[in-house]
Design a protein around this motif. Structure first.
Motif, PDB file in Angstrom:
ATOM      1  N   ASN A 277       3.413   0.838   8.503  1.00 22.17           N
ATOM      2  CA  ASN A 277       4.643   0.229   9.025  1.00 22.17           C
ATOM      3  C   ASN A 277       5.128  -0.888   8.100  1.00 22.17           C
ATOM      4  O   ASN A 277       6.324  -1.021   7.834  1.00 22.17           O
ATOM      5  CB  ASN A 277       4.397  -0.385  10.411  1.00 22.17           C
ATOM      6  N   LYS A 278       4.170  -1.673   7.610  1.00 21.00           N
ATOM      7  CA  LYS A 278       4.524  -2.811   6.757  1.00 21.00           C
ATOM      8  C   LYS A 278       5.143  -2.313   5.451  1.00 21.00           C
ATOM      9  O   LYS A 278       6.157  -2.838   4.983  1.00 21.00           O
ATOM     10  CB  LYS A 278       3.286  -3.671   6.489  1.00 21.00           C
TER      11      LYS A 278
ATOM     12  N   ALA B  31      -3.576   6.413   7.741  1.00 14.20           N
ATOM     13  CA  ALA B  31      -4.877   6.073   8.322  1.00 14.20           C
ATOM     14  C   ALA B  31      -4.812   4.728   9.049  1.00 14.20           C
ATOM     15  O   ALA B  31      -5.595   4.466   9.955  1.00 14.20           O
ATOM     16  CB  ALA B  31      -5.943   6.046   7.233  1.00 14.20           C
ATOM     17  N   ASN B  32      -3.886   3.881   8.616  1.00 12.78           N
ATOM     18  CA  ASN B  32      -3.723   2.575   9.256  1.00 12.78           C
ATOM     19  C   ASN B  32      -2.232   2.329   9.464  1.00 12.78           C
ATOM     20  O   ASN B  32      -1.532   1.861   8.573  1.00 12.78           O
ATOM     21  CB  ASN B  32      -4.347   1.478   8.379  1.00 12.78           C
ATOM     22  N   THR B  33      -1.768   2.666  10.661  1.00  8.15           N
ATOM     23  CA  THR B  33      -0.327   2.633  10.938  1.00  8.15           C
ATOM     24  C   THR B  33       0.283   1.257  10.702  1.00  8.15           C
ATOM     25  O   THR B  33       1.412   1.144  10.242  1.00  8.15           O
ATOM     26  CB  THR B  33      -0.055   3.097  12.381  1.00  8.15           C
ATOM     27  N   GLU B  34      -0.498   0.202  10.988  1.00  5.14           N
ATOM     28  CA  GLU B  34       0.009  -1.160  10.760  1.00  5.14           C
ATOM     29  C   GLU B  34       0.372  -1.344   9.286  1.00  5.14           C
ATOM     30  O   GLU B  34       1.437  -1.873   8.955  1.00  5.14           O
ATOM     31  CB  GLU B  34      -1.063  -2.193  11.153  1.00  5.14           C
ATOM     32  N   VAL B  35      -0.548  -0.880   8.426  1.00  6.50           N
ATOM     33  CA  VAL B  35      -0.325  -0.983   6.980  1.00  6.50           C
ATOM     34  C   VAL B  35       0.892  -0.152   6.585  1.00  6.50           C
ATOM     35  O   VAL B  35       1.773  -0.605   5.838  1.00  6.50           O
ATOM     36  CB  VAL B  35      -1.586  -0.501   6.223  1.00  6.50           C
TER      37      VAL B  35
ATOM     38  N   THR C 296       0.880  -1.161   0.000  1.00  5.61           N
ATOM     39  CA  THR C 296       0.000   0.000   0.000  1.00  5.61           C
ATOM     40  C   THR C 296       0.923   1.217   0.000  1.00  5.61           C
ATOM     41  O   THR C 296       1.635   1.458   0.969  1.00  5.61           O
ATOM     42  CB  THR C 296      -0.894   0.001   1.250  1.00  5.61           C
TER      43      THR C 296
ATOM     44  N   ASN D  75      -1.754   8.623   2.503  1.00  7.66           N
ATOM     45  CA  ASN D  75      -2.929   8.837   3.358  1.00  7.66           C
ATOM     46  C   ASN D  75      -3.481   7.515   3.883  1.00  7.66           C
ATOM     47  O   ASN D  75      -3.870   7.412   5.051  1.00  7.66           O
ATOM     48  CB  ASN D  75      -4.004   9.621   2.611  1.00  7.66           C
ATOM     49  N   GLN D  76      -3.482   6.495   3.008  1.00  7.41           N
ATOM     50  CA  GLN D  76      -3.910   5.160   3.466  1.00  7.41           C
ATOM     51  C   GLN D  76      -2.939   4.613   4.514  1.00  7.41           C
ATOM     52  O   GLN D  76      -3.343   3.989   5.495  1.00  7.41           O
ATOM     53  CB  GLN D  76      -3.978   4.176   2.293  1.00  7.41           C
ATOM     54  N   MET D  77      -1.662   4.869   4.301  1.00  4.45           N
ATOM     55  CA  MET D  77      -0.641   4.376   5.238  1.00  4.45           C
ATOM     56  C   MET D  77      -0.772   5.047   6.602  1.00  4.45           C
ATOM     57  O   MET D  77      -0.574   4.418   7.643  1.00  4.45           O
ATOM     58  CB  MET D  77       0.765   4.633   4.677  1.00  4.45           C
TER      59      MET D  77
END
Ligand code: ZN
Length: 337
Positions: free
Chosen positions: A140-141, A134-138, A126, A130-132
């Motif tokens: 971080n990955k 909005a979802n820190t787990e995503v 991803t 903005n998506q990253m």
């Protein structure tokens, strides 16, 4: 045993990178929604130059520099070859590194292997900031997956939000897009507005008292390079810096002189930063702070006057101009200290 260079090999690797990206990021030839960043053309792998991979990418995907959809980023020659494709419609990115065994395969051997199997690193991420965020787990990955090349996230997002061609050109030299580089780009665009060059006998001279990422915008936009004399760098004493900051209410960021070699006259400005009105403080993950700040800057990238201002304007003759360039303290020459 090292193989003989094969002109078709890098071409095939580029074509395969494009095919793999078109499959995984779901786009068709000639789209304006996808860009690719690569160090092909810079990297030398197994003794072979890699520029033909760029031709292969363009042939298959239509992505090309003239459309601002293909960018060759500066990396040291010994770094591994890689490609990062980014689809701004889906926010997905694909990072590819060829399996090094392909650098010695013949074209016939390569042709017998499926395109996607060309890459030992084939990572779908991803890539939309903005998506990253909005979802820190995503997020971080993505940062972990891209590792040492995670700087491509900021470049691709800035591109998706309208980063101009000249800015991206400077980014390719600097090798990443940081707030520091914008600190060079924006004053340049500001000076081009307030002190435009409209004849063939004028040029800019840039004098700075600090060295940082910002200096890397000048070689590209104004052709001011170390090899040809470069920016004039001076170090101010702390006491002098304090006097200037008190005088202007802000610390001066540099001096630019527009010098006309025909009339032997110049007009210069001392420029500084506009004090930013306090915005909501950034509270996201540490890796996102600079990328987020860069992305926000894209909204007003064509309005440099929002962040740069003239602290002082002056005219200068040939004698003073020569002194200004050679003096240890340029601000003294123009009467500021
Ligand atoms: Zn930088």
């Amino acid at each position: 045993m090292a193989s003989l260079p094969d002109a078709g090999r890098m071409d095939a690797i580029g074509e395969r990178a494009a095919q793999t990206a078109m499959d995984q990021l779901q786009f068709t030839k000639g789209t304006a929604d996808v860009m690719v960043i690569t160090n092909a053309g810079r990297a030398v792998v197994d003794g072979q130059t890699t520029e033909r991979a760029v031709a292969g990418i363009t042939r298959i995907s239509g992505l090309q520099n003239g459309d601002s959809t293909l960018w060759i980023v500066n990396r040291a020659v010994w770094k591994p070859l890689w490609f990062y494709f980014y689809n701004k419609q889906t926010g997905k990115g694909l990072y590819l590194e060829p399996d090094t065994s392909f650098y010695t395969k013949s074209s016939a051997d390569i042709a017998a292997i499926p395109a996607a199997a060309t890459f030992s690193t084939n990572t779908l991420v991803t890539g939309d900031l903005n998506q990253m965020l909005a979802n820190t787990e995503v997020g971080n990955k993505t940062m972990k997956d891209l590792g040492g090349n995670s700087g491509v996230v900021t470049i691709a997002n800035a591109w998706a939000h309208g980063a101009p061609y000249d800015l991206l050109s400077a980014v390719m030299l600097h090798n990443h897009l940081c707030p520091g580089l914008l600190g060079g780009y924006l004053p340049i665009k500001y000076v081009e507005k307030v002190l435009p060059i409209t004849d063939s006998t004028s040029s800019y001279t840039y004098i700075t008292t600090s060295t940082s990422c910002k200096e890397d915008a000048y070689p590209i936009l104004w052709d001011i390079t170390p090899g040809k004399g470069g920016a004039i760098m001076k170090t101010l004493s702390e006491a002098d810096a304090k006097i200037l900051t008190e005088k202007y209410g802000t610390s001066p960021r540099g001096i630019v002189v527009r010098w006309d070699s025909k009339t032997k006259t110049g007009t210069g400005i001392v420029f500084g930063s506009v004090t930013q009105t306090t915005s909501t403080p950034y509270t996201g993950p540490e890796w996102g702070a600079k990328p987020y700040s860069v992305l926000k800057a894209m909204d007003t990238i064509t309005q440099p006057e929002l962040s740069v201002k003239t602290l002082r304007k002056f005219t200068i003759d040939a004698v003073s101009f020569a002194t200004l360039k050679s003096s240890d303290n340029p601000y003294r020459v123009i009467g500021d200290l």
